[in-house]
Motif scaffolding. Sequence first.
Motif, PDB file in Angstrom:
ATOM      1  N   MET B  75       0.826  -1.198   0.000  1.00 14.61           N
ATOM      2  CA  MET B  75       0.000   0.000   0.000  1.00 14.61           C
ATOM      3  C   MET B  75       0.865   1.255   0.000  1.00 14.61           C
ATOM      4  O   MET B  75       0.585   2.229  -0.714  1.00 14.61           O
ATOM      5  CB  MET B  75      -0.915  -0.020   1.224  1.00 14.61           C
ATOM      6  N   ARG B  76       1.906   1.184   0.795  1.00  8.02           N
ATOM      7  CA  ARG B  76       2.787   2.354   0.853  1.00  8.02           C
ATOM      8  C   ARG B  76       3.467   2.576  -0.493  1.00  8.02           C
ATOM      9  O   ARG B  76       3.640   3.721  -0.924  1.00  8.02           O
ATOM     10  CB  ARG B  76       3.849   2.155   1.925  1.00  8.02           C
ATOM     11  N   ARG B  77       3.884   1.508  -1.119  1.00  2.82           N
ATOM     12  CA  ARG B  77       4.545   1.666  -2.414  1.00  2.82           C
ATOM     13  C   ARG B  77       3.615   2.375  -3.390  1.00  2.82           C
ATOM     14  O   ARG B  77       3.997   3.346  -4.049  1.00  2.82           O
ATOM     15  CB  ARG B  77       4.940   0.299  -2.994  1.00  2.82           C
ATOM     16  N   GLU B  78       2.380   1.912  -3.441  1.00  5.69           N
ATOM     17  CA  GLU B  78       1.433   2.526  -4.374  1.00  5.69           C
ATOM     18  C   GLU B  78       1.127   3.961  -3.955  1.00  5.69           C
ATOM     19  O   GLU B  78       1.016   4.856  -4.796  1.00  5.69           O
ATOM     20  CB  GLU B  78       0.140   1.705  -4.421  1.00  5.69           C
ATOM     21  N   ALA B  79       0.988   4.166  -2.644  1.00  2.68           N
ATOM     22  CA  ALA B  79       0.703   5.516  -2.170  1.00  2.68           C
ATOM     23  C   ALA B  79       1.853   6.452  -2.520  1.00  2.68           C
ATOM     24  O   ALA B  79       1.632   7.610  -2.903  1.00  2.68           O
ATOM     25  CB  ALA B  79       0.460   5.497  -0.660  1.00  2.68           C
ATOM     26  N   ASP B  80       3.065   5.952  -2.413  1.00  6.72           N
ATOM     27  CA  ASP B  80       4.218   6.796  -2.724  1.00  6.72           C
ATOM     28  C   ASP B  80       4.239   7.183  -4.197  1.00  6.72           C
ATOM     29  O   ASP B  80       4.500   8.335  -4.546  1.00  6.72           O
ATOM     30  CB  ASP B  80       5.516   6.065  -2.349  1.00  6.72           C
ATOM     31  N   ILE B  81       3.989   6.186  -5.030  1.00  6.70           N
ATOM     32  CA  ILE B  81       3.942   6.469  -6.468  1.00  6.70           C
ATOM     33  C   ILE B  81       2.913   7.553  -6.745  1.00  6.70           C
ATOM     34  O   ILE B  81       3.159   8.528  -7.448  1.00  6.70           O
ATOM     35  CB  ILE B  81       3.588   5.188  -7.255  1.00  6.70           C
ATOM     36  N   PHE B  82       1.750   7.380  -6.148  1.00  7.94           N
ATOM     37  CA  PHE B  82       0.676   8.346  -6.357  1.00  7.94           C
ATOM     38  C   PHE B  82       1.043   9.710  -5.802  1.00  7.94           C
ATOM     39  O   PHE B  82       0.885  10.741  -6.456  1.00  7.94           O
ATOM     40  CB  PHE B  82      -0.606   7.835  -5.685  1.00  7.94           C
ATOM     41  N   TYR B  83       1.580   9.686  -4.599  1.00  8.38           N
ATOM     42  CA  TYR B  83       1.839  10.942  -3.932  1.00  8.38           C
ATOM     43  C   TYR B  83       2.902  11.764  -4.646  1.00  8.38           C
ATOM     44  O   TYR B  83       2.796  12.996  -4.747  1.00  8.38           O
ATOM     45  CB  TYR B  83       2.271  10.689  -2.489  1.00  8.38           C
ATOM     46  N   GLU B  84       3.888  11.057  -5.140  1.00 11.99           N
ATOM     47  CA  GLU B  84       4.941  11.776  -5.855  1.00 11.99           C
ATOM     48  C   GLU B  84       4.372  12.498  -7.067  1.00 11.99           C
ATOM     49  O   GLU B  84       4.709  13.641  -7.356  1.00 11.99           O
ATOM     50  CB  GLU B  84       6.024  10.793  -6.295  1.00 11.99           C
ATOM     51  N   LEU B 129      -5.151  -2.283   9.414  1.00  9.78           N
ATOM     52  CA  LEU B 129      -4.227  -1.677   8.464  1.00  9.78           C
ATOM     53  C   LEU B 129      -4.395  -0.171   8.399  1.00  9.78           C
ATOM     54  O   LEU B 129      -3.453   0.566   8.125  1.00  9.78           O
ATOM     55  CB  LEU B 129      -4.441  -2.263   7.076  1.00  9.78           C
ATOM     56  N   ARG B 130      -5.620   0.239   8.618  1.00  5.26           N
ATOM     57  CA  ARG B 130      -5.940   1.657   8.466  1.00  5.26           C
ATOM     58  C   ARG B 130      -4.942   2.549   9.200  1.00  5.26           C
ATOM     59  O   ARG B 130      -4.475   3.555   8.682  1.00  5.26           O
ATOM     60  CB  ARG B 130      -7.340   1.890   9.021  1.00  5.26           C
ATOM     61  N   ARG B 131      -4.640   2.163  10.421  1.00  6.99           N
ATOM     62  CA  ARG B 131      -3.754   2.987  11.240  1.00  6.99           C
ATOM     63  C   ARG B 131      -2.369   3.148  10.612  1.00  6.99           C
ATOM     64  O   ARG B 131      -1.766   4.211  10.667  1.00  6.99           O
ATOM     65  CB  ARG B 131      -3.603   2.362  12.627  1.00  6.99           C
ATOM     66  N   GLU B 132      -1.907   2.079  10.026  1.00  9.41           N
ATOM     67  CA  GLU B 132      -0.526   2.085   9.562  1.00  9.41           C
ATOM     68  C   GLU B 132      -0.360   2.642   8.143  1.00  9.41           C
ATOM     69  O   GLU B 132       0.687   3.179   7.798  1.00  9.41           O
ATOM     70  CB  GLU B 132       0.029   0.655   9.598  1.00  9.41           C
ATOM     71  N   ALA B 133      -1.376   2.457   7.356  1.00  8.62           N
ATOM     72  CA  ALA B 133      -1.231   2.826   5.949  1.00  8.62           C
ATOM     73  C   ALA B 133      -1.183   4.338   5.775  1.00  8.62           C
ATOM     74  O   ALA B 133      -1.950   5.081   6.369  1.00  8.62           O
ATOM     75  CB  ALA B 133      -2.393   2.249   5.151  1.00  8.62           C
ATOM     76  N   ALA B 134      -0.265   4.773   4.988  1.00  7.81           N
ATOM     77  CA  ALA B 134      -0.108   6.212   4.774  1.00  7.81           C
ATOM     78  C   ALA B 134      -1.289   6.768   3.989  1.00  7.81           C
ATOM     79  O   ALA B 134      -1.723   7.892   4.181  1.00  7.81           O
ATOM     80  CB  ALA B 134       1.182   6.470   4.027  1.00  7.81           C
ATOM     81  N   GLY B 135      -1.806   5.932   3.123  1.00  8.30           N
ATOM     82  CA  GLY B 135      -2.848   6.242   2.160  1.00  8.30           C
ATOM     83  C   GLY B 135      -3.600   7.547   2.210  1.00  8.30           C
ATOM     84  O   GLY B 135      -3.083   8.611   1.853  1.00  8.30           O
ATOM     85  N   SER B 136      -4.824   7.489   2.702  1.00  6.35           N
ATOM     86  CA  SER B 136      -5.737   8.596   2.491  1.00  6.35           C
ATOM     87  C   SER B 136      -5.366   9.867   3.231  1.00  6.35           C
ATOM     88  O   SER B 136      -5.675  10.955   2.767  1.00  6.35           O
ATOM     89  CB  SER B 136      -7.141   8.172   2.893  1.00  6.35           C
ATOM     90  N   GLU B 137      -4.716   9.723   4.378  1.00  5.07           N
ATOM     91  CA  GLU B 137      -4.429  10.955   5.103  1.00  5.07           C
ATOM     92  C   GLU B 137      -3.697  11.963   4.215  1.00  5.07           C
ATOM     93  O   GLU B 137      -4.057  13.120   4.126  1.00  5.07           O
ATOM     94  CB  GLU B 137      -3.552  10.696   6.330  1.00  5.07           C
ATOM     95  N   THR B 138      -2.671  11.477   3.557  1.00  8.74           N
ATOM     96  CA  THR B 138      -1.906  12.400   2.735  1.00  8.74           C
ATOM     97  C   THR B 138      -2.753  12.921   1.576  1.00  8.74           C
ATOM     98  O   THR B 138      -2.673  14.100   1.218  1.00  8.74           O
ATOM     99  CB  THR B 138      -0.657  11.706   2.189  1.00  8.74           C
TER     100      THR B 138
END
Lengths: 206, 206, 206, 206
Positions: B75-84, B129-138
Amino acid sequence: MSRSSRPSPLKPRKAPSQPRAAETVASIVEAAAQVLESAGFEGFNTNAVARRAGVSIGSLYQYFPSKDALTIALMRREADIFYEDASRGLEHPTGKAAMDYLISAAVRQQLRRPALARLLDVEESRPALRREAAGSETFQTLLATIIVRDDMPTQKRPDVVAADLIAIIRGMVDAAGQRGEKDVKDLGRRVRAAVFGYLSGGAGFD
Amino acid sequence: MSRSSRPSPLKPRKAPSQPRAAETVASIVEAAAQVLESAGFEGFNTNAVARRAGVSIGSLYQYFPSKDALTIALMRREADIFYEDASRGLEHPTGKAAMDYLISAAVRQQLRRPALARLLDVEESRPALRREAAGSETFQTLLATIIVRDDMPTQKRPDVVAADLIAIIRGMVDAAGQRGEKDVKDLGRRVRAAVFGYLSGGAGFD
Amino acid sequence: MSRSSRPSPLKPRKAPSQPRAAETVASIVEAAAQVLESAGFEGFNTNAVARRAGVSIGSLYQYFPSKDALTIALMRREADIFYEDASRGLEHPTGKAAMDYLISAAVRQQLRRPALARLLDVEESRPALRREAAGSETFQTLLATIIVRDDMPTQKRPDVVAADLIAIIRGMVDAAGQRGEKDVKDLGRRVRAAVFGYLSGGAGFD
Amino acid sequence: MSRSSRPSPLKPRKAPSQPRAAETVASIVEAAAQVLESAGFEGFNTNAVARRAGVSIGSLYQYFPSKDALTIALMRREADIFYEDASRGLEHPTGKAAMDYLISAAVRQQLRRPALARLLDVEESRPALRREAAGSETFQTLLATIIVRDDMPTQKRPDVVAADLIAIIRGMVDAAGQRGEKDVKDLGRRVRAAVFGYLSGGAGFD
DNA sequence: TATGAATGAGTGTTCATTCAT
DNA sequence: TATGAATGAACACTCATTCAT
């Protein structure tokens, strides 16, 4: 000799002919709902459902040939409840009024049992269940009927629009339910803004 | 204060110090993505991931202390790709342009690997997972920043608006991806309609 | 107050209601004893126990929520056998006679299934099991009752004495069992020498 | 062609010829002791030992061909420490004084690192290790020598007596260590009572 | 000689499903 | 028809040991 009718593992095993049986079936489905709500996917297993329903695991399998069949039955029950409410929206004269009603119904449905609704939305995406579940098609049909009413903006591809609207409504109410929102009115207002905003092409922005 | 060195079962177990190890880690995460895409939740198990990655199950657990930790890493990998990608939207001068860019990024991300994106969205809703995933917050932070730009309509509750917009965007792109849509432009247009329609309060309708 | 109904992983999962189930439970516990005896700690795994009992691994876990729960059940079974025998010692009029009987019982118990007894003594020292196992407390209680009888030498700290006596008896019978001694009488005589020698303060030596 | 010397997996792989290697070996053995003390059997694994020793797992296996070999090395180290102390008891002129000294040494040894001593006693009972470990035989030899001194009561079967005394001493000091006793003197007094009481045949009782 | 990445057999445990009673 | 005991494939995860670098 060819087996002519292999019993589908997704349809209820038998129509409960006796009233007592119908009761049992209903109690199992409701137990499934409660287990799903209180324990989530992870705790959603057939033994737990049977226990909660107060019947033996054997009885559960007497009425539902598989776990998926049970899940589908639950999905159908919720879809029916929703559909019965939502279809009354068609009685409204204008498309706008009908859409308003539809949105209210969707919001009500979601906030009635938010966790359950959300989990079923997720389950519905499983290919195995997707085919069998009544869910969105009927919702989509309903929407498609409304979209083409006279007072609604003309849409080139009503099916795409209907699909988008479902996605918008579901996305919003699922998220709201998950956040624990309770205010049906406020959520309804925001969903309407999104739906009608979308229908008008976002034109009102600038 | 809690035991400081109790190993968390959700964070990566050790940073790969040698290049060979870094390769292994990357290949495991990518294998996880592929298994999730091709077999869905049901087929997503650690043995399958290890096999697909061409490593032993032991190697997988050398780097990820649990299955959830692996899911989070993906999830983080995908979030990072998206966030960048998405964060470049902030460079645009107007709120509208920034929002346009953000929506494009979301659509691109989703259609890049639709099944994967959808499954991760679902996984993200699991409390563990919600707590740990960087996902939506950013994502939400990004949106919140844009919403309050000068050229955007004033919003009484920007946090609610941001949450709604995420729900709308996710709902639409998830559904589109699931239907197999490929046309980034068309989908982008529709999402923009919904977003800007919502922001203007659905006013453009009548 | 903690969740009352969280299932403890150390207590039996369910009481067997049908006679068939009771048989299964008994056969699993006995199989555990045999596996422990014939293969020691290293070979003591749940699959081996289930195989030896002639039941599936699933059945084992239907009655014992964890491996430790099974171990505890075995310990309790042995403790009960011993306790039923040993507590008859209290009926003897003098403390000396009661102690004689207790020692005989301990020796008998140990030499009945020496390897098993020894392994269970060791297991009992695991902190996780110690709390749950009935084992030594009751033995110690029994001893403490006897020590303070009128005909016994007065002891300043009866609890320490009881603990020491258990340690002496256990140490001797465990070692004897491990060496393969079979002579209950001879071993009994030596244990009695140690116990009564200890109680008299080693005075008889010079 | 017959392999003349299959390398034993229980003996140290090589005598460390260089001083640096000897240091490494010692640090690994001490790390094993610490891991055993702090984490018990369950946490006693070769990776943990290597980590605690600050060497790589590969290095550990360079010096110890197997986990058991490492355990044996630790047992031997403790036995040597004990033996060096205990054998000084032989210098005492009388059997009684020698025995007194031996008991003191045993108590000291046990209370020095109680958890370690206890765990090693247990490990020593594993058949695989029993053969290799120096432990009790030497202790037993020592005791046997003392028992037959002139001032000691004549024993018909000195070997049995020696074995019993070991069992008594071990049983008592293990249990005391486990209870957290620290008072070397008091424990020594009680062990002496048991030992000399046993040697005098428990005669002092009545 | 030292490192630590990699291996994989093995273990505890779950749960959908079957079937004898 | 109802019960619940029984099944066993499947899965998450560990750890002693090997070997390329």
